[in-house]
Design an enzyme around this catalytic site. Structure first.
Site, mmCIF file in Angstrom:
data_model
loop_
_atom_site.group_PDB
_atom_site.id
_atom_site.type_symbol
_atom_site.label_atom_id
_atom_site.label_comp_id
_atom_site.label_asym_id
_atom_site.label_seq_id
_atom_site.Cartn_x
_atom_site.Cartn_y
_atom_site.Cartn_z
ATOM 1 N N HIS A 204 10.112 1.102 4.951
ATOM 2 C CA HIS A 204 9.432 1.437 3.694
ATOM 3 C C HIS A 204 9.323 2.954 3.527
ATOM 4 C CE1 HIS A 204 6.925 1.185 0.249
ATOM 5 N NE2 HIS A 204 5.757 1.218 0.841
ATOM 6 N N GLU B 4 -1.668 -4.806 3.510
ATOM 7 C CA GLU B 4 -2.354 -4.219 2.353
ATOM 8 C C GLU B 4 -2.661 -5.288 1.308
ATOM 9 O OE1 GLU B 4 -0.318 0.218 2.520
ATOM 10 O OE2 GLU B 4 0.775 -1.408 1.527
#
Length: 213
Positions: A60, A178
């Site tokens: 990411h 998250e």
């Protein structure tokens, strides 16, 4: 495993779910409908892999790193501490973590902050969410944590420019979870099950995340 209670701490995926500014908007539509002559209802979904409750992979933020399908399963399932914390500043720092009465050793930690209340009104994206600053990330690394979760769409503050927290954690193979909904969760020790979709080489993936007592 026998549990007295299971808690689903995932955000429902639905049209209108707010996403990180600039990410693709969530789209869900029926491609085939029984009501229109099809033999089955078939839906199509288009969204970022970082929509709602999700996990980040090293790639990411680190070019050439590993994808979501390589995350170690032993990090995704096991004992986790849910800690309620409201830092004196805008974000969680090392000094905030030092004040917590944490065990000497722990591998997984989830932070419940004032962010959790944001899920009561998801009509707009909140930029004032609590995140973890680099000093907090370094403190957690020093204590051997291998999974960290937080109750909004990013573990990194909105106005950062270098994404230092993500780089510190992902480069050390720490799993980041998250977008957790912790409104119904009391602080304490739980069993965590955080399983992302197995998307080959992806930089993240939506996940169904459960806590069990």
């Amino acid at each position: 495993m026998n549990f007295n209670k299971l808690y689903d701490v995932s955000v429902p995926i639905h049209p209108g779910l707010k996403v990180w500014p600039g990410d693709p908007l969530l789209e869900i539509e029926q491609a085939d409908k029984i009501s229109e002559g099809a033999t089955a209802n078939v839906s199509r979904i288009k969204m970022s892999v970082h929509t709602g409750t999700h996990l980040d992979a090293p790639v990411h933020f680190i070019e050439g790193a590993t994808g979501i399908d390589t995350l170690p399963l032993e990090a995704l399932v096991g004992t986790v501490l849910v800690v309620e914390i409201n830092p004196s500043g805008a974000h969680i720092e090392a000094t905030d973590l030092e004040k917590l009465d944490l065990p000497d050793t722990f591998e997984r930690i989830i932070f419940k902050t004032r962010n959790s209340e944001f899920w009561n009104d998801n009509t707009y994206f909140r930029r004032d969410f609590v995140a973890i600053n680099p000093s907090g990330a370094e403190w957690l690394l020093q204590h051997g944590v291998k999974l960290i979760g937080i109750d909004y769409l990013s573990i990194e503050r909105f106005d950062c420019e270098d994404y230092r927290t993500h780089h510190l954690l992902l480069s050390n193979r720490v799993v980041i979870v998250e977008g957790l909904d912790l409104r119904a969760i009391e602080p304490g020790e739980y069993t965590l099950m955080a399983l992302p979709l197995k998307i080959e080489n992806a930089d993240g993936a939506p996940a169904r995340v459960l806590l069990a007592k």
